[in-house]
Design a protein around this motif. Structure first.
Motif, PDB file in Angstrom:
ATOM      1  N   PHE A 222       0.849  -1.186   0.000  1.00  0.00           N
ATOM      2  CA  PHE A 222       0.000   0.000   0.000  1.00  0.00           C
ATOM      3  C   PHE A 222       0.888   1.240   0.000  1.00  0.00           C
ATOM      4  O   PHE A 222       1.924   1.262   0.672  1.00  0.00           O
ATOM      5  N   GLU A 223       0.483   2.254  -0.745  1.00  0.00           N
ATOM      6  CA  GLU A 223       1.174   3.535  -0.724  1.00  0.00           C
ATOM      7  C   GLU A 223       0.377   4.502   0.141  1.00  0.00           C
ATOM      8  O   GLU A 223      -0.853   4.598   0.016  1.00  0.00           O
ATOM      9  N   VAL A 224       1.073   5.221   1.020  1.00  0.00           N
ATOM     10  CA  VAL A 224       0.430   6.137   1.963  1.00  0.00           C
ATOM     11  C   VAL A 224       0.885   7.555   1.681  1.00  0.00           C
ATOM     12  O   VAL A 224       2.065   7.887   1.807  1.00  0.00           O
ATOM     13  N   GLY A 225      -0.029   8.384   1.284  1.00  0.00           N
ATOM     14  CA  GLY A 225       0.206   9.794   1.003  1.00  0.00           C
ATOM     15  C   GLY A 225      -1.142  10.449   0.792  1.00  0.00           C
ATOM     16  O   GLY A 225      -2.182   9.881   1.138  1.00  0.00           O
ATOM     17  N   THR A 226      -1.135  11.632   0.225  1.00  0.00           N
ATOM     18  CA  THR A 226      -2.404  12.301  -0.073  1.00  0.00           C
ATOM     19  C   THR A 226      -2.879  12.006  -1.489  1.00  0.00           C
ATOM     20  O   THR A 226      -4.027  12.266  -1.823  1.00  0.00           O
ATOM     21  N   GLY A 227      -1.954  11.497  -2.320  1.00  0.00           N
ATOM     22  CA  GLY A 227      -2.284  11.278  -3.722  1.00  0.00           C
ATOM     23  C   GLY A 227      -2.027  12.497  -4.590  1.00  0.00           C
ATOM     24  O   GLY A 227      -2.268  12.461  -5.790  1.00  0.00           O
ATOM     25  N   MET A 228      -1.507  13.568  -3.981  1.00  0.00           N
ATOM     26  CA  MET A 228      -1.202  14.792  -4.726  1.00  0.00           C
ATOM     27  C   MET A 228       0.204  15.260  -4.360  1.00  0.00           C
ATOM     28  O   MET A 228       0.619  15.151  -3.198  1.00  0.00           O
ATOM     29  N   SER A 229       0.935  15.798  -5.324  1.00  0.00           N
ATOM     30  CA  SER A 229       2.278  16.302  -5.052  1.00  0.00           C
ATOM     31  C   SER A 229       2.314  17.823  -5.158  1.00  0.00           C
ATOM     32  O   SER A 229       1.561  18.427  -5.921  1.00  0.00           O
ATOM     33  N   VAL A 230       3.201  18.427  -4.363  1.00  0.00           N
ATOM     34  CA  VAL A 230       3.328  19.880  -4.264  1.00  0.00           C
ATOM     35  C   VAL A 230       4.787  20.241  -4.526  1.00  0.00           C
ATOM     36  O   VAL A 230       5.697  19.584  -4.021  1.00  0.00           O
ATOM     37  N   GLN A 231       5.026  21.282  -5.306  1.00  0.00           N
ATOM     38  CA  GLN A 231       6.397  21.711  -5.535  1.00  0.00           C
ATOM     39  C   GLN A 231       7.026  22.211  -4.234  1.00  0.00           C
ATOM     40  O   GLN A 231       6.377  22.902  -3.437  1.00  0.00           O
ATOM     41  N   LEU A 232       8.288  21.871  -4.027  1.00  0.00           N
ATOM     42  CA  LEU A 232       8.976  22.279  -2.808  1.00  0.00           C
ATOM     43  C   LEU A 232       9.044  23.794  -2.666  1.00  0.00           C
ATOM     44  O   LEU A 232       8.983  24.324  -1.551  1.00  0.00           O
ATOM     45  N   CYS A 233       9.167  24.507  -3.798  1.00  0.00           N
ATOM     46  CA  CYS A 233       9.211  25.966  -3.709  1.00  0.00           C
ATOM     47  C   CYS A 233       7.893  26.515  -3.168  1.00  0.00           C
ATOM     48  O   CYS A 233       7.884  27.463  -2.357  1.00  0.00           O
ATOM     49  N   ASP A 234       6.773  25.928  -3.578  1.00  0.00           N
ATOM     50  CA  ASP A 234       5.471  26.378  -3.075  1.00  0.00           C
ATOM     51  C   ASP A 234       5.296  26.017  -1.611  1.00  0.00           C
ATOM     52  O   ASP A 234       4.752  26.799  -0.821  1.00  0.00           O
ATOM     53  N   PHE A 235       5.740  24.819  -1.244  1.00  0.00           N
ATOM     54  CA  PHE A 235       5.647  24.371   0.148  1.00  0.00           C
ATOM     55  C   PHE A 235       6.473  25.283   1.056  1.00  0.00           C
ATOM     56  O   PHE A 235       6.011  25.699   2.129  1.00  0.00           O
ATOM     57  N   THR A 236       7.678  25.615   0.617  1.00  0.00           N
ATOM     58  CA  THR A 236       8.562  26.479   1.404  1.00  0.00           C
ATOM     59  C   THR A 236       7.991  27.881   1.524  1.00  0.00           C
ATOM     60  O   THR A 236       8.033  28.501   2.599  1.00  0.00           O
ATOM     61  N   GLN A 237       7.447  28.389   0.435  1.00  0.00           N
ATOM     62  CA  GLN A 237       6.832  29.709   0.455  1.00  0.00           C
ATOM     63  C   GLN A 237       5.638  29.736   1.397  1.00  0.00           C
ATOM     64  O   GLN A 237       5.380  30.748   2.067  1.00  0.00           O
ATOM     65  N   LYS A 238       4.935  28.627   1.507  1.00  0.00           N
ATOM     66  CA  LYS A 238       3.782  28.537   2.415  1.00  0.00           C
ATOM     67  C   LYS A 238       4.239  28.694   3.870  1.00  0.00           C
ATOM     68  O   LYS A 238       3.585  29.372   4.670  1.00  0.00           O
ATOM     69  N   ILE A 239       5.360  28.074   4.207  1.00  0.00           N
ATOM     70  CA  ILE A 239       5.893  28.223   5.569  1.00  0.00           C
ATOM     71  C   ILE A 239       6.208  29.690   5.854  1.00  0.00           C
ATOM     72  O   ILE A 239       5.857  30.233   6.916  1.00  0.00           O
ATOM     73  N   LYS A 240       6.867  30.336   4.905  1.00  0.00           N
ATOM     74  CA  LYS A 240       7.217  31.744   5.082  1.00  0.00           C
ATOM     75  C   LYS A 240       5.980  32.608   5.213  1.00  0.00           C
ATOM     76  O   LYS A 240       5.904  33.495   6.073  1.00  0.00           O
ATOM     77  N   SER A 241       4.987  32.353   4.375  1.00  0.00           N
ATOM     78  CA  SER A 241       3.773  33.163   4.390  1.00  0.00           C
ATOM     79  C   SER A 241       2.989  32.993   5.690  1.00  0.00           C
ATOM     80  O   SER A 241       2.552  33.970   6.299  1.00  0.00           O
ATOM     81  N   LEU A 242       2.821  31.760   6.120  1.00  0.00           N
ATOM     82  CA  LEU A 242       2.046  31.501   7.325  1.00  0.00           C
ATOM     83  C   LEU A 242       2.717  32.094   8.568  1.00  0.00           C
ATOM     84  O   LEU A 242       2.038  32.558   9.494  1.00  0.00           O
ATOM     85  N   SER A 243       4.037  32.082   8.594  1.00  0.00           N
ATOM     86  CA  SER A 243       4.772  32.543   9.777  1.00  0.00           C
ATOM     87  C   SER A 243       5.217  33.999   9.672  1.00  0.00           C
ATOM     88  O   SER A 243       5.890  34.498  10.562  1.00  0.00           O
ATOM     89  N   HIS A 244       4.813  34.680   8.576  1.00  0.00           N
ATOM     90  CA  HIS A 244       5.231  36.051   8.249  1.00  0.00           C
ATOM     91  C   HIS A 244       6.713  36.280   8.526  1.00  0.00           C
ATOM     92  O   HIS A 244       7.130  37.261   9.147  1.00  0.00           O
ATOM     93  N   SER A 245       7.530  35.316   8.060  1.00  0.00           N
ATOM     94  CA  SER A 245       8.975  35.400   8.226  1.00  0.00           C
ATOM     95  C   SER A 245       9.570  36.334   7.175  1.00  0.00           C
ATOM     96  O   SER A 245       9.054  36.467   6.060  1.00  0.00           O
ATOM     97  N   GLU A 246      10.674  36.982   7.531  1.00  0.00           N
ATOM     98  CA  GLU A 246      11.380  37.846   6.588  1.00  0.00           C
ATOM     99  C   GLU A 246      12.600  37.144   5.985  1.00  0.00           C
ATOM    100  O   GLU A 246      13.395  37.781   5.285  1.00  0.00           O
ATOM    101  N   SER A 247      12.730  35.852   6.234  1.00  0.00           N
ATOM    102  CA  SER A 247      13.845  35.107   5.650  1.00  0.00           C
ATOM    103  C   SER A 247      13.798  35.180   4.130  1.00  0.00           C
ATOM    104  O   SER A 247      12.723  35.104   3.519  1.00  0.00           O
TER     105      SER A 247
END
Length: 301
Positions: A222-247
């Motif tokens: 069995f494969e366990v995941g969400t069945g959808m893939s996300v680009q790492l750049c978008d995932f990383t940008q999401k962390i920055k956006s949610l945390s309002h980081s200035e990095s």
């Protein structure tokens, strides 16, 4: 009763909590140098017994308990000292020893935790010894499946709060959201990953434990995941956006590896047929982690 290896690890500790919530009895396998901080709250729980397999013969687990299922989550990546013998002990010798005992004592099912980057025929050079040990185990699991039912779980990119700093997501969150590192060095981030929250993973394991005890089969993957893939750049940008980081996100500072996996996602059809679906998307998952760490979440609506 369920034997659980890797009970003090990130996945194992979350799974231990889920098992106890479900009313399961658990024989939790630990080692002498195991960090017990993640599981301290269950130290005296009436439904869990701890066995140190470095000080005790694993046979004792089976002599003292009627074991129905063995769940193997213990993993040695070799990041610390790179010792091949340590990698093989955790990833190959221990699970085979438990399977042999399971066969002898009429255990119903063995559930193995495998990784998304072992899918296909190649070996991942960044963690080559780990990858080779897991592939070797898979060969033996298929060989032994005529004596005990085997479920192999190919796990995509799991994440959640209080993971090891050596893990990709945890390190990103620490650098961007907590430490506000001036510049975070990254690849271009075009790689796509199937990020699945640890609570959804625990639910999948519970579902597959039920499956292993109920259905007739020899070897099932069995494969366990969400069945959808996300680009790492978008995932990383999401962390920055949610945390309002200035990095500053330094996309392109690091070159891709020669055997970089550019896209990976799970085929979850086998699990959905059993009634399991992932519930936590990337935004909610990251928000939960940041809140655990005391970060004020920015409204992205």
């Amino acid at each position: 009763m369920i034997v659980l290896t890797g009970a003090t690890g990130f996945l194992g500790s979350n799974l231990l909590g889920k098992m106890l919530d479900e009313g399961c009895e658990v024989a939790a396998v630990i080692r002498t140098n195991s960090n017990l901080s993640r599981i301290g709250k269950w130290k005296n729980h009436k439904n869990v017994k701890f066995y140190n397999v470095e000080n005790e013969d694993p046979r004792l687990i089976f002599e003292e308990n009627k074991i129905d299922v063995i769940v193997h989550t213990a993993t040695e990546y070799g990041r610390r000292d790179g010792s091949v013998s340590n990698i093989l002990q955790s990833n190959l010798i221990l699970p085979i020893r438990l399977i042999e005992l399971g066969i002898e004592y009429k255990t119903i099912c063995f559930i193995n935790t495998d990784s998304y980057f072992n899918k296909g025929g190649g070996s991942y050079s960044n963690l080559l010894n780990y990858s080779l040990s897991k592939k070797s185990l898979l060969v033996w699991l298929k060989q032994l499946s005529h004596k005990i039912k085997i479920v192999n779980i190919s796990l995509e990119h799991m994440y959640g709060p209080w993971d090891s700093r050596s893990k990709f997501v945890e390190n990103l969150i620490q650098e961007i959201a907590l430490e506000h590192t001036p510049r975070v060095h990254l690849t271009h981030g075009h790689q796509k990953r199937d990020f699945i929250y640890v609570d959804d993973v625990s639910d999948a394991f519970i579902k597959l434990i039920e499956y292993g005890c109920t259905y007739e089969f020899t070897f099932k993957s069995f494969e366990v995941g969400t069945g959808m893939s996300v680009q790492l750049c978008d995932f990383t940008q999401k962390i920055k956006s949610l945390s309002h980081s200035e990095s500053i996100l330094g996309f392109g500072d690091i070159a891709y590896r020669s055997d970089e996996i550019m896209d990976s996602k799970a085929d979850i059809s086998g699990l959905t047929e059993l009634g399991w679906i992932p519930k936590i998307d990337v935004t909610e998952g990251l928000s939960r982690i940041l809140k655990c760490y005391g970060v004020v979440i920015r409204d992205t609506q």
